[in-house]
Design a protein around this motif. Structure first.
Motif, mmCIF file in Angstrom:
data_model
loop_
_atom_site.group_PDB
_atom_site.id
_atom_site.type_symbol
_atom_site.label_atom_id
_atom_site.label_comp_id
_atom_site.label_asym_id
_atom_site.label_seq_id
_atom_site.Cartn_x
_atom_site.Cartn_y
_atom_site.Cartn_z
ATOM 1 N N GLY A 25 -93.023 -22.315 -77.756
ATOM 2 C CA GLY A 25 -91.924 -21.447 -78.179
ATOM 3 C C GLY A 25 -92.415 -20.148 -78.788
ATOM 4 N N GLU A 26 -93.493 -20.239 -79.613
ATOM 5 C CA GLU A 26 -94.043 -19.030 -80.233
ATOM 6 C C GLU A 26 -94.631 -18.095 -79.165
ATOM 7 N N ALA A 27 -95.340 -18.681 -78.180
ATOM 8 C CA ALA A 27 -95.917 -17.859 -77.112
ATOM 9 C C ALA A 27 -94.820 -17.188 -76.293
ATOM 10 N N ALA A 28 -93.744 -17.940 -75.980
ATOM 11 C CA ALA A 28 -92.638 -17.371 -75.214
ATOM 12 C C ALA A 28 -91.955 -16.250 -75.994
ATOM 13 N N THR A 29 -91.839 -16.435 -77.312
ATOM 14 C CA THR A 29 -91.239 -15.403 -78.157
ATOM 15 C C THR A 29 -92.087 -14.129 -78.145
ATOM 16 N N ALA A 30 -93.415 -14.319 -78.226
ATOM 17 C CA ALA A 30 -94.317 -13.162 -78.217
ATOM 18 C C ALA A 30 -94.186 -12.375 -76.910
ATOM 19 N N VAL A 31 -94.145 -13.113 -75.782
ATOM 20 C CA VAL A 31 -94.007 -12.445 -74.484
ATOM 21 C C VAL A 31 -92.664 -11.737 -74.388
ATOM 22 N N LEU A 32 -91.604 -12.359 -74.908
ATOM 23 C CA LEU A 32 -90.278 -11.744 -74.885
ATOM 24 C C LEU A 32 -90.255 -10.449 -75.699
ATOM 25 N N LEU A 33 -90.919 -10.465 -76.842
ATOM 26 C CA LEU A 33 -90.974 -9.251 -77.668
ATOM 27 C C LEU A 33 -91.746 -8.133 -76.967
ATOM 28 N N VAL A 34 -92.822 -8.525 -76.265
ATOM 29 C CA VAL A 34 -93.573 -7.516 -75.507
ATOM 30 C C VAL A 34 -92.705 -6.916 -74.405
ATOM 31 N N MET A 35 -91.916 -7.764 -73.751
ATOM 32 C CA MET A 35 -91.029 -7.264 -72.698
ATOM 33 C C MET A 35 -90.013 -6.269 -73.263
ATOM 34 N N ARG A 36 -89.580 -6.521 -74.497
ATOM 35 C CA ARG A 36 -88.610 -5.614 -75.106
ATOM 36 C C ARG A 36 -89.260 -4.296 -75.541
ATOM 37 N N LEU A 37 -90.585 -4.246 -75.533
ATOM 38 C CA LEU A 37 -91.292 -2.994 -75.835
ATOM 39 C C LEU A 37 -91.289 -2.020 -74.661
#
Length: 331
Positions: A25-37
């Motif tokens: 979940g933490e890894a998926a959250t990190a990738v999602l935040l990068v996508m929002r960048l």
């Protein structure tokens, strides 16, 4: 840049999840935040481009401002030029830095008080030759002589005072039409300004005047004000040249709007401004060349034909074929 950032996040998250440093979940959250960048990264990149463009424009403005300081030598008497000088182009070569030759051993004399048209295919070297005569570029070899003065031996200010270039890129200065025109001749009276405008086809009572210049010389133009028609902007630019009265005039696509219903007005304005001076016209429309005193046909950086309209038609070469195609296309 964003692709590397996203791919790096994915690659890094896989071993970190395997080593239990991060949960799925933490890894998926990190990738999602990068996508929002993504939007922010692209905004930053576009802003960097704007900043580079602004710095380049600032550098040009500073260079123009320093011309007078760098070029004028105190107590040096500069040569004068006749109202209709002869322009000699001698063994001119030009190559862009790190590029192939654009012009090769071009030699031609523009007779005093005549209009010479440059024609040829795109990339033939017409605009480059015009820019060299105007002093915007320095030749690789050869020289340009205006009324007996080698332009390489005089300051850039001297060249700009005696050789004027007008292109399709017209800039109207923010303010009244009067103030815009006074930049060309600061001491001009309103009658002189109106005469210049009338010469290029802008006079009180005409449809263009009533539509675009309802307040006459007091009409606000330029940035922050309602835009005028493209053809009117070019007429104003030509009016500036009429006020300035440069001995040598170079026109590169100065009537680019002549393909519209305003063709006759713009061509007439250009002829009026060219009258009484030595003029070089980069003719992208062959009706401009047809009325010139002399026509030079360029190809691959060389002059391949030289003559007036009738003689080149009789020759049956490049110009004759191009003119026949152009004439057929305008019917």
């Amino acid at each position: 840049a964003f692709g590397f950032l996203l791919l790096g996040s994915l690659v890094m998250s896989m071993p970190m999840v395997s080593a239990d440093w991060l949960s799925v979940g933490e890894a998926a959250t990190a990738v999602l935040l990068v996508m929002r960048l993504e939007m922010h990264v692209f905004t930053l990149l576009f802003s960097a481009g704007d900043i580079q463009h602004a710095l380049t424009a600032l550098g040009r403005a500073v260079a123009l401002g320093k011309i007078a300081d760098d070029d004028i030598v105190a107590d040096t008497e500069l040569p004068t030029v006749k109202p209709q000088p002869t322009v000699e182009i001698k063994s001119l070569d030009y190559a862009y830095p790190g590029g192939a030759h654009v012009l090769s051993d071009v030699s031609v004399t523009l007779k005093a008080g005549t209009t010479t048209a440059l024609v040829g295919t795109s990339g033939a070297g017409k605009s480059t030759l015009a820019a060299l005569v105007a002093g915007l570029q320095y030749p690789t070899a050869g020289k340009i002589v205006v009324d007996g003065t080698d332009t390489a031996t005089v300051p850039n200010v001297w060249i700009s005072q005696h050789v004027a270039l007008i292109t399709q890129d017209v800039h109207l200065f923010s303010g009244t039409l009067r103030n815009d025109l006074l930049l060309a001749k600061p001491d001009a009276s309103d009658n002189e300004l109106l005469t210049a405008l009338s010469t290029v086809g802008l006079r009180h009572g005409t449809p263009a005047w009533d539509r675009w210049l309802p307040k006459g010389l007091n009409t606000e133009i330029g940035a922050g004000n309602p835009e005028v028609g493209a053809e009117v902007a070019q007429q104003i630019s030509l009016a500036r040249m009429f006020l300035r009265q440069p001995p040598v005039l170079i026109m590169d696509e100065a009537t680019s709007e002549a393909g519209s219903e305003h063709a006759e007005a713009l061509e007439s304005a250009a002829r009026a401004v060219a009258r009484g001076r030595t003029t070089l016209v980069v003719a992208h429309r062959l009706d401009q060349a047809r009325v010139a005193d002399r026509i030079l046909v360029m190809e691959a950086g060389e002059i391949i034909e030289d003559g007036d309209h009738e003689s080149l038609i009789a020759l049956g070469g490049h110009y004759a074929r191009a003119y026949a195609q152009w004439e057929h296309g305008t019917r």
